[in-house]
Design an enzyme around this catalytic site. Structure first.
Site, PDB file in Angstrom:
ATOM      1  N   HIS A 135       0.831  -1.198   0.000  1.00 55.52           N
ATOM      2  CA  HIS A 135       0.000   0.000   0.000  1.00 55.52           C
ATOM      3  C   HIS A 135       0.871   1.256   0.000  1.00 55.52           C
ATOM      4  CE1 HIS A 135      -3.259  -2.735   1.246  1.00 55.52           C
ATOM      5  NE2 HIS A 135      -4.051  -1.820   0.731  1.00 55.52           N
ATOM      6  N   LYS A 139      -0.691   4.914   4.516  1.00 49.68           N
ATOM      7  CA  LYS A 139      -1.524   3.958   5.240  1.00 49.68           C
ATOM      8  C   LYS A 139      -0.934   3.704   6.612  1.00 49.68           C
ATOM      9  CE  LYS A 139      -4.063  -0.375   4.761  1.00 49.68           C
ATOM     10  NZ  LYS A 139      -5.326   0.302   5.119  1.00 49.68           N
TER      11      LYS A 139
END
Length: 238
Positions: A135, A139
């Site tokens: 990600h 995040k």
């Protein structure tokens, strides 16, 4: 449908765009600068609130929605230790809450494929299973909520695995999840079954936030007017 947005970062703005394209009205937008708007008439007029924020504020946001009698659709991850508290509000007080670790329609198809493959692979102990998820650097939680949902689907069906662990297996019954944070990656999840003979993998690679946002709006359309604790299995009957 009247929609309130809680969280107005990149995801919130994408949800707003798709909701407007689908003919809905955005009646309230709440972000860190205006939390007092939970008490506003505009917010209370919403048919549903869509919440994408951060783990530290998620539970408080849900409770404020419940106090205003506004159903909640949430995609925030990293707060799941409080899930029982939210379920109790739905069951005992008639509140409405829809939760998914990932709203992408493609990812929810991937969840179903993952569970199906796990049932097959339970019969082939020569294959060890592990997972990698990637990600963007913004995040906050690791592993991702999507990775945890995938891991739960494997643990439910693969008897030789007992728990998921972040990064490194401590014993053969562990399911390792390798979490990578780099660039602006929307989300990549890969399940790998590895044996001495060969290597089987399934993978979902998100191209943008649009798929997640569309799924959240579809979930909001489904949730409006309903009661209780809801999820993607209620929306999609795979």
């Amino acid at each position: 449908m009247k929609i309130a947005l809680i969280g107005y970062g990149k995801m919130g703005k994408t949800i707003e765009k798709i909701a407007l394209e689908r003919g809905h009205e955005i009646v309230s937008v709440i972000d860190v600068s205006n939390p007092e708007d939970f008490n506003s008439a505009a917010f209370k007029s919403a048919d549903v609130a869509i919440e994408f924020t951060v783990p530290s504020t998620a539970l408080s946001n849900y409770m404020k929605c419940f106090e205003a009698n506004v159903p909640v659709v949430s995609g925030t991850t990293g707060w799941l230790d409080h899930m029982d508290e939210v379920k109790e509000k739905c069951e005992k007080e008639g509140k409405t809450f829809f939760y998914a670790s990932n709203y992408s329609i493609g990812v929810n198809i991937f969840f179903a494929v993952n569970s199906y493959l796990a049932r097959i692979m339970n019969n082939f102990p020569s294959y060890n299973v592990r997972m990698t998820e990637t990600h963007h650097i913004h995040k906050l939680d690791a592993p991702s909520g999507t990775a945890i949902t995938l891991a739960e689907g494997i643990l439910e069906h693969v008897d030789r695995k007992e728990r998921w662990v972040l990064e490194t297996e401590e014993k053969p019954t562990d399911l390792a999840i390798h979490a990578i944070r780099e660039g602006e990656v929307p989300g990549i999840h890969e399940i790998i079954y590895d044996s001495e003979a060969d290597y089987i993998s399934i993978k979902h690679d998100a191209k943008s936030r649009a798929g997640f946002a569309l799924g959240a709006v579809v979930a909001a359309e489904f949730t409006a007017g309903k009661k209780g604790f809801l999820g993607m299995k209620d929306l999609f009957k795979f």
